[in-house]
Every structure is written in structure tokens, then in C-alpha cells.
Scaffold this motif. Structure first.
Motif, PDB file in Angstrom:
ATOM      1  N   GLY A  55       5.836  -5.929  -0.905  1.00 51.31           N
ATOM      2  CA  GLY A  55       4.660  -6.043   0.056  1.00 51.31           C
ATOM      3  C   GLY A  55       4.650  -5.123   1.119  1.00 51.31           C
ATOM      4  N   GLY A  56       5.726  -4.339   1.306  1.00 51.39           N
ATOM      5  CA  GLY A  56       5.790  -3.261   2.239  1.00 51.39           C
ATOM      6  C   GLY A  56       5.047  -1.909   1.684  1.00 51.39           C
ATOM      7  N   SER A  57       4.390  -1.274   2.586  1.00 51.20           N
ATOM      8  CA  SER A  57       3.753   0.100   2.393  1.00 51.20           C
ATOM      9  C   SER A  57       3.955   1.088   3.355  1.00 51.20           C
ATOM     10  CB  SER A  57       2.126  -0.503   2.316  1.00 51.20           C
ATOM     11  OG  SER A  57       1.724  -0.996   3.511  1.00 51.20           O
ATOM     12  N   ASN A  58       3.484   2.282   3.111  1.00 52.20           N
ATOM     13  CA  ASN A  58       3.621   3.287   3.744  1.00 52.20           C
ATOM     14  C   ASN A  58       2.665   4.295   3.466  1.00 52.20           C
ATOM     15  OD1 ASN A  58       5.022   5.026   5.741  1.00 52.20           O
ATOM     16  ND2 ASN A  58       5.898   6.290   4.142  1.00 52.20           N
ATOM     17  N   GLY A  65      -5.643   4.633   8.093  1.00 50.98           N
ATOM     18  CA  GLY A  65      -6.828   4.143   8.330  1.00 50.98           C
ATOM     19  C   GLY A  65      -8.016   4.301   7.490  1.00 50.98           C
ATOM     20  N   ARG A  66      -7.899   5.048   6.525  1.00 54.87           N
ATOM     21  CA  ARG A  66      -8.939   5.298   5.423  1.00 54.87           C
ATOM     22  C   ARG A  66      -8.487   4.806   3.982  1.00 54.87           C
ATOM     23  NH1 ARG A  66     -10.455  10.239   4.122  1.00 54.87           N
ATOM     24  NH2 ARG A  66      -8.339  11.250   4.589  1.00 54.87           N
ATOM     25  N   PHE A  67      -7.226   4.849   3.729  1.00 55.80           N
ATOM     26  CA  PHE A  67      -7.006   4.408   2.446  1.00 55.80           C
ATOM     27  C   PHE A  67      -5.983   3.263   2.634  1.00 55.80           C
ATOM     28  CE2 PHE A  67      -6.504   9.115   0.269  1.00 55.80           C
ATOM     29  CZ  PHE A  67      -8.027   9.256   0.728  1.00 55.80           C
ATOM     30  N   THR A  68      -6.108   2.383   1.396  1.00 56.30           N
ATOM     31  CA  THR A  68      -5.398   1.169   1.328  1.00 56.30           C
ATOM     32  C   THR A  68      -4.643   1.007  -0.078  1.00 56.30           C
ATOM     33  OG1 THR A  68      -7.024   0.149   2.800  1.00 56.30           O
ATOM     34  CG2 THR A  68      -5.237  -1.400   1.564  1.00 56.30           C
ATOM     35  N   ILE A  69      -3.308   0.747   0.057  1.00 57.32           N
ATOM     36  CA  ILE A  69      -2.464   0.648  -1.240  1.00 57.32           C
ATOM     37  C   ILE A  69      -2.324  -0.717  -1.386  1.00 57.32           C
ATOM     38  CG2 ILE A  69      -0.249   1.049  -0.181  1.00 57.32           C
ATOM     39  CD1 ILE A  69       0.622   2.619  -2.808  1.00 57.32           C
ATOM     40  N   SER A  70      -2.506  -1.338  -2.605  1.00 56.02           N
ATOM     41  CA  SER A  70      -2.303  -2.722  -2.995  1.00 56.02           C
ATOM     42  C   SER A  70      -1.804  -2.660  -4.559  1.00 56.02           C
ATOM     43  CB  SER A  70      -3.513  -3.372  -2.789  1.00 56.02           C
ATOM     44  OG  SER A  70      -4.427  -2.984  -3.824  1.00 56.02           O
ATOM     45  N   ARG A  71      -1.023  -3.784  -4.631  1.00 57.60           N
ATOM     46  CA  ARG A  71      -0.495  -4.078  -5.743  1.00 57.60           C
ATOM     47  C   ARG A  71      -0.666  -5.477  -6.405  1.00 57.60           C
ATOM     48  NH1 ARG A  71       5.432  -2.067  -6.161  1.00 57.60           N
ATOM     49  NH2 ARG A  71       5.435  -3.114  -8.365  1.00 57.60           N
ATOM     50  N   ASP A  72      -0.869  -5.551  -7.808  1.00 55.36           N
ATOM     51  CA  ASP A  72      -0.793  -6.882  -8.599  1.00 55.36           C
ATOM     52  C   ASP A  72       0.387  -6.751  -9.433  1.00 55.36           C
ATOM     53  OD1 ASP A  72      -1.149  -8.965 -10.250  1.00 55.36           O
ATOM     54  OD2 ASP A  72      -3.210  -8.503 -10.540  1.00 55.36           O
ATOM     55  N   ASN A  73       1.374  -7.561  -8.674  1.00 57.56           N
ATOM     56  CA  ASN A  73       2.660  -7.407  -9.477  1.00 57.56           C
ATOM     57  C   ASN A  73       2.767  -7.929 -11.020  1.00 57.56           C
ATOM     58  OD1 ASN A  73       3.981  -5.999  -7.328  1.00 57.56           O
ATOM     59  ND2 ASN A  73       4.607  -8.131  -6.275  1.00 57.56           N
TER      60      ASN A  73
END
Length: 122
Positions: A55-58, A65-73
Motif C-alpha cells: 500500500g505504500g506509494s511515492n 497532487g495531480r496523479f494517483t497510483i493505485s493497485r488491485d493486487n
């Protein structure tokens, strides 16, 4: 053995949004680290955002503030939601995966997708 397939690029006007997807396929148990990079013409490839299976992100400062990374493990898939796009976001975007654990217990590193073009222009 493992493939990364990207989708979602295209042409968008400044201020618009796009959502990129990257699915890892193969005999995969888990992908520990997935990231998005981009490469603009005449420039070096740069890290845009990364996400761990925990769940960590960088993010790069230029996209915070403009892009969002997400995952479906469960689907071994990573997404990049890109909002408030600017012309300087124009680039080929690449998906990268490391720590790919296979059913055989083999761990693979440094796999890349084929790239998807994002063009921000009026």
C-alpha cells in the motif's frame, strides 16, 4: 513467462484526465513493486509514481497532487489516474514491475510494458 500490458493512453486537452492501466500476466503469486515511468522525446526516462503491494506509494514532485497510483493486487494490476494534465506531461508512459513472485517461487525483476503514448495538447 511474464507480460505487462498497458492501456489507456491517448490525446487529451490541457486540464483533462486520463487513466492508465497495466496488468501483469503469467504464473504470478504476487508483484511486490509496480511503477510508472515516462519518457518524453529527447529526455531520459523518469520515475512518475510507484506502489508496493503493501500500500505504500511515492510520486515525482512534478506530479504530486495531480496523479494517483493505485493497485488491485488480486488482478496484479496497477493504475495511474492522471488529472489536471499539462502539455509537459506528454510522453510515452511505461509500466515497470519488480519482485514478481511466481508459483514456482522464482522471483523476477525489472519487467517493462510496451509503453503507451500520452499527448496533452489543445
Amino acid at each position: 513467462q511474464v507480460q505487462l500490458v498497458e492501456s489507456g493512453g491517448g490525446l487529451v486537452q490541457p486540464g483533462g484526465s486520463l487513466r492508465l492501466s497495466c496488468a501483469a500476466s503469467g504464473s504470478i503469486v504476487r508483484v511486490n513493486f509496480m511503477a510508472w515511468y515516462r519518457q518524453a522525446p529527447g529526455k531520459q526516462r523518469e520515475l512518475v509514481a510507484s506502489a508496493t503491494s503493501g500500500g505504500g506509494s511515492n510520486y515525482a514532485d512534478s506530479v504530486k497532487g495531480r496523479f494517483t497510483i493505485s493497485r488491485d493486487n488480486a488482478k496484479n494490476t496497477v493504475y495511474l489516474q492522471m488529472d489536471s494534465l499539462k502539455p509537459e506531461d506528454t510522453a510515452v508512459y511505461y509500466c515497470n514491475a519488480n519482485g514478481i513472485r511466481l508459483i514456482s517461487s522464482t522471483i523476477l525483476n525489472n519487467y517493462w510494458g510496451q509503453g503507451t503514448q500520452v499527448t496533452v495538447s489543445s
